[in-house]
Design an enzyme around this catalytic site. Sequence first.
Site, PDB file in Angstrom:
ATOM      1  N   GLU A   1      -0.080  -5.099   7.653  1.00 18.15           N
ATOM      2  CA  GLU A   1      -1.342  -5.812   7.868  1.00 18.15           C
ATOM      3  C   GLU A   1      -1.871  -5.569   9.280  1.00 18.15           C
ATOM      4  O   GLU A   1      -3.072  -5.346   9.478  1.00 18.15           O
ATOM      5  CB  GLU A   1      -1.158  -7.313   7.640  1.00 18.15           C
ATOM      6  CG  GLU A   1      -2.450  -8.110   7.824  1.00 18.15           C
ATOM      7  CD  GLU A   1      -2.236  -9.604   7.787  1.00 18.15           C
ATOM      8  OE1 GLU A   1      -2.796 -10.297   8.650  1.00 18.15           O
ATOM      9  OE2 GLU A   1      -1.503 -10.079   6.894  1.00 18.15           O
TER      10      GLU A   1
ATOM     11  N   SER B   1      10.535  -9.217   4.090  1.00 18.11           N
ATOM     12  CA  SER B   1       9.471 -10.220   4.097  1.00 18.11           C
ATOM     13  C   SER B   1       9.378 -10.957   5.428  1.00 18.11           C
ATOM     14  O   SER B   1      10.261 -11.739   5.791  1.00 18.11           O
ATOM     15  CB  SER B   1       9.691 -11.234   2.967  1.00 18.11           C
ATOM     16  OG  SER B   1       8.751 -12.280   3.053  1.00 18.11           O
TER      17      SER B   1
END
EC number: 1.17.7.4
Length: 325
Positions: A128, A258
């Site tokens: 991101e 994650s």
Amino acid sequence: MKVHLDRTSSGFCIGVQGTIHLAEEKLEELDSKLYCLGDIVHNEVEVKRLEDLGLITIDNEEYNKLKHAHVLVRAHGEPPSTYKRADSNELSITDSTCPVVSKLQRTARLLFELGFQIIIYGKKTHPEVIGINGQCADQAVIIKHADLSVPEETDPIDFTRQTALISQTTMDVPGFYILKKNLESLFADRTDAAEQKSTHSWKTIRDIDITAEMTGICPLPDLVYKDTICRQVSSRNAKLHDFAAANDIIIFVAGKKSSNGQVLFNICRESNPRSYFIADQTGLQDEWFYDNGRPVGSVGVCGATSTPMWLLENVAHSIEQTYAG
């Protein structure tokens, strides 16, 4: 022993749900192969499930060589260079960038085009952040440590420029505001005493403020910040804290990659020291479920925004069958 499955603050967020749904749709309707640039979600078990359905995960090097193919852009988003390569290589792009991330990318691009130095609270290698930085011609200053303890992160800052602070959507809210406060002090230390109050007072901004700056109606201050952390993600923190405290032990299910999983697991562990991190039910260990030879009273099963609910259900079922019988 009671097994409690957290269905309110665990499992896929809306952005990931959309990506997975779109991937399943495309895999069903396409006659040709469907490629995904990077892991579709930071959960190894879910990635394998989709790869078993036909999804092909590729890296950037493989993507650059690909021609005349269908490619899925995941929820994390991509930098502009990815789309330019798609045009030159005649690739068909299915874009599942999370709407929250898309909005953040637009904010970063507009502020950069207005001449602001962009500081991103986030992890440099996170996909991101790579996408957001791409909106700034890869010139953003990226800071992971809110306490400014890593000089290499702050060395690139130009203290003479207009500066905007934004954040990766999955970072922690307290950390963002700690970083803002520490940057205020850092900027003040680097300026003359006479300038500290007027020039280096940080102001929050809204989208309408950026538009006003673009049209020349109302110029922005020199130092601005916009809290771009996804509240659907951050709102889970308090709920998970309470969920962890309400159970004797916590089984937290998430992928090793994650980022959100690490944050949420730490919240669980702070609330309940008997919190254990696993990727799937094969990671369960017998000793976790007993106190002096007797089964614990309650087990809470929860996970990250990148953990599918079906996997959480499998883990809860396995605990019930193995330990609560």
